[in-house]
Design a protein around this motif. Structure first.
Motif, short mmCIF file in Angstrom:
data_model
loop_
_atom_site.label_atom_id
_atom_site.label_comp_id
_atom_site.label_asym_id
_atom_site.label_seq_id
_atom_site.Cartn_x
_atom_site.Cartn_y
_atom_site.Cartn_z
N ILE A 1 65.51 71.08 49.07
CA ILE A 1 64.22 70.62 48.55
C ILE A 1 64.37 69.26 47.87
O ILE A 1 63.43 68.45 47.88
N ALA A 2 65.55 68.97 47.30
CA ALA A 2 65.79 67.66 46.67
C ALA A 2 65.65 66.54 47.69
O ALA A 2 65.21 65.43 47.36
N LYS A 3 66.00 66.82 48.94
CA LYS A 3 65.89 65.81 50.00
C LYS A 3 64.43 65.48 50.28
O LYS A 3 64.07 64.33 50.57
N VAL A 4 63.56 66.49 50.20
CA VAL A 4 62.13 66.27 50.40
C VAL A 4 61.58 65.39 49.29
O VAL A 4 60.82 64.45 49.53
N TYR A 5 61.97 65.69 48.04
CA TYR A 5 61.52 64.88 46.91
C TYR A 5 62.00 63.43 47.03
O TYR A 5 61.26 62.49 46.72
N ARG A 6 63.24 63.24 47.49
CA ARG A 6 63.75 61.86 47.66
C ARG A 6 62.95 61.11 48.72
O ARG A 6 62.68 59.91 48.57
N GLU A 7 62.56 61.80 49.77
CA GLU A 7 61.76 61.16 50.82
C GLU A 7 60.40 60.73 50.27
O GLU A 7 59.90 59.66 50.62
N VAL A 8 59.82 61.54 49.40
CA VAL A 8 58.56 61.17 48.76
C VAL A 8 58.74 59.89 47.94
O VAL A 8 57.92 58.97 47.99
N ASP A 9 59.84 59.81 47.18
CA ASP A 9 60.10 58.61 46.37
C ASP A 9 60.22 57.37 47.26
O ASP A 9 59.71 56.29 46.91
#
Length: 402
Positions: A385-393
């Protein structure tokens, strides 16, 4: 700040609410698609159409049950299949609706169960919902949760609620208007009576307001951007419609008057706190937190603090006294200063994700990806899920610096 305002000059019912929100801009096809996640669509169809009532054009929502069209008018109190709260919980929890919609739907059904239980002198597990347990009323309540989630407003406000007058026929016989369950749900909410000799606010309409509205006032202190009308079925001497406004306030921090309720507890089973917090949030507490403290004579204790608005204050106190060992509560008036919030959708390589952005005096100060969207994508794509948040950033930074 994005605001939804219910103008209940002619009351509110479940079908009128759906019609008004669709008329305001909720995608009707999206609503029908999301409702199909309940896996009940073999038992009904939804018909959405434009129509007029006393010269006012709006949207009418009807349900077709089986092969026979049923005018979706909760006021008529048809005889339907009776369901318990557990039956309805199983239907909602067994669906593929998102967690926000599930939680909102269950909160509304629980409020009605509590009201019906008190009126009939039963426990909430013994209550049979009659009209509210029917397919069309499940559509009303879950549909309202879907529509409100779709609109992503920051605050919901309503006028005092017109409940009508006279008498109405229901499963228990002829009863006065407003119906006992409706009155129970609307406790603490300003109402008006007697505009017509007819039930203008139903239990379902009442619970949609009671569970979702933060403030009841005639004052409209925002700029109106869109107006929607939901049409009822009955022809009355007044327009049988529900009017809703979508508006916004100026771009500065909002100051909201709220209350802190506190109590010190040193003699309660710690396992009870989890259940207590669930109950407090279910009835409308804005925040609940616990602070370890040391009381007189060196006794370890917990200071329980609840943030609440005035309309929910009495209900919160009832839960505290009923569910804890507390015999006294401290009350403080506080001002809560909030940044204006706006919901939007960003497109990432993993899919669309909802973003909540916070503004101060028109400038973007911070943003946050919606957890439920990120969790869903992480599970579907089998990625952290951290990878999804990084993509949003990454996407947000590109949008800020094109």
């Amino acid at each position: 700040m994005k605001i939804l305002y219910y103008d209940c000059f002619s009351g509110i019912s479940g079908d009128m609410n759906l019609g008004a929100l669709v008329d305001l801009g909720v995608d009707g096809e999206y609503l029908i698609k999301e409702l199909s996640r309940l896996q009940l669509d073999s038992e009904y169809e939804i018909k959405i159409k434009k129509d007029t009532k006393k010269g006012i054009t709006g949207t009418k929502v009807d349900v077709i049950l089986g092969h026979q069209e049923h005018s979706h008018d909760e006021h008529e109190h048809h005889v339907h299949v009776h369901r318990t709260l557990k039956d309805i919980e199983n239907i909602i929890n067994g669906s593929s609706l998102n967690d926000v919609v599930k939680e909102s739907s269950l909160k509304m059904f629980l409020r009605i169960a509590i009201a019906e239980a008190k009126v009939h002198g039963k426990s909430i597990d013994e209550v049979h919902f009659h009209e509210v347990g029917a397919i069309d009323s499940i559509v009303d309540i879950v549909g309202s949760a879907i529509a409100l989630d779709y609109l992503k407003v920051d605050k919901i406000i309503a006028s005092p609620v017109q409940v009508g007058g006279g008498f109405v026929k229901c499963a228990h016989g002829i009863i006065p208007v407003p119906a006992p369950a409706t009155v129970e749900v609307l406790k603490g909410i300003p109402i008006k009576t007697g505009l017509v000799s007819f039930e203008t606010t139903t239990p379902t309409g009442a619970v949609i307001l009671a569970a979702n509205v933060e403030e009841f006032t005639d004052k409209i202190d925002f700029s109106i951007e869109k107006i929607g009308y939901g049409l009822g079925s009955r022809e009355l001497e007044i327009p049988n419609v529900l009017r809703v406004y979508l508006g916004k306030t100026e771009n500065h921090a909002e100051i909201d008057e709220q209350y802190i309720l506190e109590t010190n507890i040193d003699d309660m089973n710690p396992e009870f706190y989890s259940y207590l917090e669930e109950r407090l949030f279910e009835i409308g507490a804005l925040d609940v937190y616990k602070t370890p403290i040391i009381m007189k004579k060196g006794r370890p204790a917990i200071k329980l603090s609840i943030l609440v608005n005035k309309t929910k204050e009495k209900e919160v106190m009832e839960v505290i006294f009923r569910e804890t060992t507390s015999i006294g509560i401290r009350k403080f008036k506080v001002e809560k200063i909030m940044l204006n919030r706006k919901f939007s959708t960003v497109k990432t390589k993993y899919g669309d994700i909802t973003i909540k952005s916070s503004y101060y005096e028109g400038d973007l100060f911070k943003y946050k990806a919606e957890y439920e969207d990120c969790k869903k994508i992480a599970r579907e794509k089998n990625i952290p899920i951290a990878k999804v948040y990084r993509e949003v950033d990454i996407v947000m930074e590109k949008n800020a610096n094109p």
